[in-house]
Scaffold this motif. Structure first.
Motif, PDB file in Angstrom:
ATOM      1  N   UNK A 185     -11.803 -28.589  -3.970  1.00  0.00           N
ATOM      2  CA  UNK A 185     -13.229 -28.273  -3.859  1.00  0.00           C
ATOM      3  C   UNK A 185     -14.083 -29.538  -3.908  1.00  0.00           C
ATOM      4  N   UNK A 186     -13.439 -30.700  -4.119  1.00  0.00           N
ATOM      5  CA  UNK A 186     -14.143 -31.980  -4.100  1.00  0.00           C
ATOM      6  C   UNK A 186     -14.853 -32.347  -5.384  1.00  0.00           C
ATOM      7  N   UNK A 187     -14.513 -31.685  -6.495  1.00  0.00           N
ATOM      8  CA  UNK A 187     -15.278 -31.889  -7.728  1.00  0.00           C
ATOM      9  C   UNK A 187     -15.123 -33.290  -8.319  1.00  0.00           C
ATOM     10  N   UNK A 188     -13.960 -33.924  -8.137  1.00  0.00           N
ATOM     11  CA  UNK A 188     -13.789 -35.255  -8.735  1.00  0.00           C
ATOM     12  C   UNK A 188     -13.599 -36.335  -7.663  1.00  0.00           C
ATOM     13  N   UNK A 189     -13.850 -35.998  -6.423  1.00  0.00           N
ATOM     14  CA  UNK A 189     -13.717 -36.987  -5.360  1.00  0.00           C
ATOM     15  C   UNK A 189     -12.267 -37.300  -5.037  1.00  0.00           C
ATOM     16  N   UNK A 190     -12.007 -38.524  -4.625  1.00  0.00           N
ATOM     17  CA  UNK A 190     -10.665 -38.945  -4.224  1.00  0.00           C
ATOM     18  C   UNK A 190      -9.920 -39.546  -5.415  1.00  0.00           C
ATOM     19  N   UNK A 191      -8.787 -38.954  -5.786  1.00  0.00           N
ATOM     20  CA  UNK A 191      -8.014 -39.470  -6.914  1.00  0.00           C
ATOM     21  C   UNK A 191      -7.222 -40.703  -6.483  1.00  0.00           C
ATOM     22  N   UNK A 353     -12.950 -40.659  -7.609  1.00  0.00           N
ATOM     23  CA  UNK A 353     -14.139 -41.458  -7.305  1.00  0.00           C
ATOM     24  C   UNK A 353     -15.423 -40.807  -7.791  1.00  0.00           C
ATOM     25  N   UNK A 354     -15.387 -39.511  -8.075  1.00  0.00           N
ATOM     26  CA  UNK A 354     -16.583 -38.792  -8.525  1.00  0.00           C
ATOM     27  C   UNK A 354     -16.449 -38.198  -9.922  1.00  0.00           C
ATOM     28  N   UNK A 355     -15.256 -38.213 -10.493  1.00  0.00           N
ATOM     29  CA  UNK A 355     -15.078 -37.598 -11.800  1.00  0.00           C
ATOM     30  C   UNK A 355     -13.635 -37.628 -12.242  1.00  0.00           C
ATOM     31  N   UNK A 356     -13.371 -36.915 -13.335  1.00  0.00           N
ATOM     32  CA  UNK A 356     -12.044 -36.904 -13.929  1.00  0.00           C
ATOM     33  C   UNK A 356     -11.679 -35.494 -14.367  1.00  0.00           C
ATOM     34  N   UNK A 357     -10.370 -35.234 -14.453  1.00  0.00           N
ATOM     35  CA  UNK A 357      -9.882 -33.985 -15.020  1.00  0.00           C
ATOM     36  C   UNK A 357      -8.560 -34.257 -15.720  1.00  0.00           C
ATOM     37  N   UNK A 358      -8.177 -33.376 -16.652  1.00  0.00           N
ATOM     38  CA  UNK A 358      -6.964 -33.599 -17.428  1.00  0.00           C
ATOM     39  C   UNK A 358      -6.311 -32.265 -17.747  1.00  0.00           C
ATOM     40  N   UNK A 359      -5.081 -32.357 -18.241  1.00  0.00           N
ATOM     41  CA  UNK A 359      -4.361 -31.159 -18.675  1.00  0.00           C
ATOM     42  C   UNK A 359      -3.338 -31.562 -19.727  1.00  0.00           C
TER      43      UNK A 359
END
Length: 485
Positions: A185-191, A353-359
């Motif tokens: 969905x593009x929430x964190x940009x390009x990882x 490039x726009x954010x981060x996520x984790x698990x």
């Protein structure tokens, strides 16, 4: 057990299979359900499973297959009667063997699928033999002990057209699918960078092989337990768990947890094979002046960095960091000072490039950073969920086996699990390079493998700039054991 009958229209295929199978000379053959054609009614509506490894994780796997309601446990195999005792008692109708080779020779026509849950060094041989017999296979993680073995099994899964699954149940979890939905969905940009870490090992590492010889328990067939590994005398406390810390048998923290921790990265970014790898490892000291040299054992901790080429899901290369032994990356600024990083001991962090996520472990508890975004962000659910989430990993494989190859999707087929396993084993090459030493002057040694970036030729399956580590890409099996690709 009911024998399967060969449909006359498929007799040519049957004869061709027998002719080409490396095990045909032994005279056993099974026709998978999907070969028998449309309209065939199986003599049993349940999958008949042979479980190789009936204790520990093998026990829990076998129980999970049975809980699906669509599997029968037909045969059990274990080299240690003590470990197998509970499972043997639970499934009294299952015939018990100590050697999977004897099982395959005597009973191959009487079961449909095989579960392999043995120490890592003995995964590949029974798995390939089962596929050559037309058996569906479920193999505990990591898929194999060596890179060569992983490549062979990946290719064999395509060739023999059986249903395959690796035992990294998080691959079926909702968490990894949520991460993928957020990313697409593009929430964190390009990882471009991923960190994955674990508090393992929880078994001894950085040790010298024990010098004392112990008596082999009467319930354990030590020679069968060694299997493909070099012969050594039995030592206390190696079985049933601490083998993980020794190169001959285990794959360390990477093999134990990497398939769980790095599977989300593979799923989200569609990673395949790494281009290069480098590592640093924790030291072991025998006294205040001398570093321990224990090349038979994994180090107590490591930090490995791998580079993956651009994929269809990224705009450029992806750098993947692996850390074990309790080492963790710097906490991201978006995470509150008292918030849990990953799940505490383990975790995976995606940096875009726009954010981060984790698990956490198995891809559980996916979080956008800052974590307040997790509850307030809504995206369309695109990646199909598996019924039962991670626990549905077992039933998914059972149902796919009954349906036949190509009829149902599974979460961790060898086409995916093979490259994932190769990532872990390639990282282990960089770790192992640290303990290669050569004599120098004045009774000293040099360690030429430290500080290098190992460059990987994927087609040739070799490191091109430090040949010494290639001896572990494909190890030599002990006499009497082979991998007939």
């Amino acid at each position: 057990m009911n024998e399967k009958k060969v449909n006359p229209t498929n007799e040519n295929s049957r004869r061709s299979f027998i002719k080409n199978s490396s095990l045909a000379a032994a005279g056993f053959f099974i026709v998978p359900r999907h070969v028998l054609g449309r309209g065939f009614v199986a003599p049993s509506d349940k999958l008949l499973i042979a479980g190789i490894g009936a204790g520990g994780k093998g026990e829990s796997d076998i129980n999970s297959f049975y809980k699906s309601g669509k599997a029968e446990i037909a045969y059990l195999v274990d080299v240690d009667d003590r470990r197998a005792a509970t499972t043997v008692k639970r499934f009294p109708k299952a015939k018990y063997y100590k050697d999977w080779r004897v099982l395959f020779e005597k009973e191959a026509k009487n079961f449909d699928a095989v579960s392999v849950s043995t120490p890592d060094h003995n995964h590949a041989a029974p798995t390939l033999a089962a596929m050559q017999l037309g058996k569906h296979v479920y193999v505990q993680k990591p898929l194999t002990h060596d890179i060569y073995e992983a490549r062979v099994l990946t290719d064999a899964a395509r060739r023999y057209k059986v249903v395959t699954q690796m035992g990294n149940q998080g691959a079926s979890g909702d968490g990894t699918r949520q991460l993928k939905d957020w990313y697409e969905a593009g929430l964190i940009g390009d990882v471009h960078t991923i960190y994955s870490w674990t508090d393992r090992p929880v078994w001894p590492q950085g040790l010298q092989w024990p010098t004392g010889k112990a008596e082999v328990p009467k319930e354990l067939d030590w020679d069968l337990w060694l299997g493909t590994a070099p012969y050594k005398d039995y030592v206390d406390k190696l079985v049933p768990f601490n083998w993980r810390g020794w190169w001959d048998y285990g794959t360390g923290a990477l093999g134990d947890m990497g398939c769980h921790m790095l599977e989300p990265a593979f799923r989200v970014l569609d990673l395949k094979y790494a281009r290069d790898v480098q590592a640093s490892v924790g030291s072991v000291y025998v006294d205040e002046f001398k570093r321990g040299y224990f090349p038979e054992s994994f180090p107590p901790s490591s930090h490995v960095t791998l580079t993956f080429p651009k994929t269809a899901k990224t705009k450029g290369d992806v750098t993947v960091h692996w850390m074990d032994g309790g080492i963790q990356p710097t906490r991201p600024d978006e995470l509150g000072p008292n918030e849990v990083f990953g799940d505490g001991g383990n975790g995976t962090l995606f940096i875009g490039t726009k954010g981060k996520m984790m698990c956490g472990t198995y891809g559980t508890n996916p979080q956008l950073l800052p974590t307040t975004l997790t509850k307030t962000t809504q995206v369309k659910q695109v990646d199909k969920r598996v019924p039962g989430s991670a626990e549905g990993h077992y039933a998914q494989w059972v149902e796919a086996c009954i349906a036949g190859h190509g009829k149902m999707e599974v979460s961790s087929p060898f086409e995916v699990a093979g490259p994932l396993t190769e990532l872990l084993l390639m990282a282990n090459l960089a770790i192992r390079a640290h303990d290669i030493r050569k004599p120098a002057e004045n009774n000293r040694f040099t360690y030429p493998g430290r500080g290098l970036k190992l460059v990987w030729d994927n087609n040739q399956m070799k490191v091109t700039n430090f040949d010494e580590v290639n001896q572990w890409v494909k190890r030599e099996y002990r006499q009497g054991w082979s991998l007939k690709a």
